[in-house]
Scaffold this motif. Structure first.
Motif, PDB file in Angstrom:
ATOM      1  N   ILE A   6       9.973  53.825  37.499  1.00 33.62           N
ATOM      2  CA  ILE A   6      10.057  52.368  37.608  1.00 33.62           C
ATOM      3  C   ILE A   6      10.799  51.788  36.415  1.00 33.62           C
ATOM      4  CG2 ILE A   6       8.712  50.224  37.586  1.00 33.62           C
ATOM      5  CD1 ILE A   6       6.563  51.711  39.173  1.00 33.62           C
ATOM      6  N   GLN A   7      10.420  52.230  35.207  1.00 31.64           N
ATOM      7  CA  GLN A   7      11.056  51.704  33.998  1.00 31.64           C
ATOM      8  C   GLN A   7      12.529  52.069  33.947  1.00 31.64           C
ATOM      9  OE1 GLN A   7       9.442  49.509  32.117  1.00 31.64           O
ATOM     10  NE2 GLN A   7      11.420  49.178  31.123  1.00 31.64           N
ATOM     11  N   ASN A   8      12.863  53.268  34.377  1.00 30.40           N
ATOM     12  CA  ASN A   8      14.266  53.691  34.398  1.00 30.40           C
ATOM     13  C   ASN A   8      15.074  52.848  35.395  1.00 30.40           C
ATOM     14  OD1 ASN A   8      13.871  55.645  32.463  1.00 30.40           O
ATOM     15  ND2 ASN A   8      13.675  57.324  33.930  1.00 30.40           N
ATOM     16  N   SER A   9      14.460  52.511  36.526  1.00 30.13           N
ATOM     17  CA  SER A   9      15.132  51.681  37.532  1.00 30.13           C
ATOM     18  C   SER A   9      15.407  50.283  36.977  1.00 30.13           C
ATOM     19  CB  SER A   9      14.276  51.582  38.799  1.00 30.13           C
ATOM     20  OG  SER A   9      14.099  52.845  39.395  1.00 30.13           O
ATOM     21  N   ILE A  10      14.416  49.732  36.270  1.00 33.35           N
ATOM     22  CA  ILE A  10      14.590  48.419  35.641  1.00 33.35           C
ATOM     23  C   ILE A  10      15.674  48.487  34.576  1.00 33.35           C
ATOM     24  CG2 ILE A  10      13.482  46.671  34.190  1.00 33.35           C
ATOM     25  CD1 ILE A  10      10.825  47.410  35.596  1.00 33.35           C
ATOM     26  N   ALA A  11      15.628  49.534  33.749  1.00 32.62           N
ATOM     27  CA  ALA A  11      16.594  49.688  32.662  1.00 32.62           C
ATOM     28  C   ALA A  11      18.021  49.825  33.203  1.00 32.62           C
ATOM     29  CB  ALA A  11      16.237  50.902  31.809  1.00 32.62           C
ATOM     30  N   GLN A  12      18.175  50.547  34.304  1.00 31.65           N
ATOM     31  CA  GLN A  12      19.496  50.727  34.897  1.00 31.65           C
ATOM     32  C   GLN A  12      20.052  49.412  35.425  1.00 31.65           C
ATOM     33  OE1 GLN A  12      21.521  53.293  34.795  1.00 31.65           O
ATOM     34  NE2 GLN A  12      23.090  52.216  36.008  1.00 31.65           N
ATOM     35  N   LEU A  13      19.201  48.648  36.115  1.00 30.32           N
ATOM     36  CA  LEU A  13      19.637  47.353  36.625  1.00 30.32           C
ATOM     37  C   LEU A  13      20.007  46.428  35.466  1.00 30.32           C
ATOM     38  CD1 LEU A  13      20.092  45.362  38.921  1.00 30.32           C
ATOM     39  CD2 LEU A  13      17.640  44.831  38.871  1.00 30.32           C
ATOM     40  N   LYS A  14      19.197  46.446  34.432  1.00 31.90           N
ATOM     41  CA  LYS A  14      19.450  45.615  33.250  1.00 31.90           C
ATOM     42  C   LYS A  14      20.781  45.994  32.604  1.00 31.90           C
ATOM     43  CE  LYS A  14      16.817  43.872  29.292  1.00 31.90           C
ATOM     44  NZ  LYS A  14      15.543  44.015  28.550  1.00 31.90           N
ATOM     45  N   LYS A  15      21.046  47.287  32.502  1.00 30.37           N
ATOM     46  CA  LYS A  15      22.293  47.781  31.921  1.00 30.37           C
ATOM     47  C   LYS A  15      23.491  47.297  32.725  1.00 30.37           C
ATOM     48  CE  LYS A  15      24.737  52.096  30.816  1.00 30.37           C
ATOM     49  NZ  LYS A  15      24.646  53.591  30.850  1.00 30.37           N
TER      50      LYS A  15
END
Length: 255
Positions: A6-15
């Motif tokens: 979940i955190q990686n998915s959020i981080a990718q979208l944020k990036k």
């Protein structure tokens, strides 16, 4: 799916959002765009729950994130002082991000998304303007305005891609978080215009800001946990992730 995914998915979208709005001078003086990771999480809930999520949805989600970044930049301008260089550049940052999402939308040719986001932005601004008006409004009306401000754009995105069943959960989740932020800021003496409006309405109703906000948070959390539990369309791991966020919020509030 676990917390790391979940955190990686959020981080990718944020990036991806940052990549679309990066500007050296603005970053030097105003930092990276302010993007609420809670909003990104709830924006991604259909994707995390296994809904159809192709390149169009991905690009649309990035655009929604840029819209939030632009609006957040304007929200961070001091209400009574926008004279410093940093404040003036923050205004420009918001305008720059706005220009980027207009450009991206125009290039995408996604007329339906343009229409939905335009409606969402207009509604959000209309509800933000209400704190400057002299008209008396009830506590429920103010909370409805805050809900539109916090989750209205995500709701429009969900409507476009037939994710409407997620809207009630996202609306309750984000209004709870907003009320908790208002509560904490109020206790620190950082009273926003919205808190002042809520306080005035509470006084008019013969109660207090504290009791109204506290009672509303408790009520909404109870309703939200029940909705999540009864949501048959949610996969077990997504349901657990949503419940965990509510429980973490409860722990934070109690602490």
């Amino acid at each position: 799916m676990n917390a790391t995914y979940i955190q990686n998915s959020i981080a990718q979208l944020k990036k991806e959002i940052f990549m679309d709005v990066r500007h050296r001078t603005l970053q030097k003086y105003t930092g990276t765009p302010v993007i609420d990771e809670n909003q990104l999480f709830y924006l991604l809930v259909p994707f995390l729950n296994g809904e159809e999520w192709q390149q169009e949805q991905r690009e649309a989600a990035i655009t929604v994130g840029i819209v939030y970044a632009a609006l957040s930049a304007h929200d961070h301008i001091k209400e009574l002082d926008a004279t410093s260089k940093e404040q003036q550049l923050t205004v420009l940052a918001g305008d720059f991000y706005s220009g980027r999402y207009y450009e991206i939308l125009a290039m995408s040719g996604n007329v339906a998304l343009i229409r939905k986001l335009s409606q969402g932005i207009v509604a959000r601004c209309e509800h933000q303007i209400k704190v400057y008006e002299a008209t008396k409004r009830s506590i429920e009306q103010w909370i409805a305005s805050m809900s539109t401000i916090e989750s209205g754009l995500i709701a429009k995105f969900f409507e476009l891609y037939s994710f409407e069943k997620y809207i009630p959960i996202v609306e309750k989740s984000l209004i709870i978080l907003r009320l908790e932020r208002e509560w904490v800021a109020y206790h620190r003496g950082q009273v926003s215009l919205m808190s002042k409006a809520l306080e005035e309405s509470a006084r008019y109703d013969g109660t207090t800001y504290y009791s109204v906000i506290q009672d509303k948070i408790v009520q909404l959390k109870k309703e939200l946990l029940q909705e999540i539990t009864e949501a048959s369309f949610l996969q077990g791991d997504v349901k657990q992730a949503l419940q965990a966020r509510v429980e973490a919020s409860i722990a934070s509030t109690n602490g």
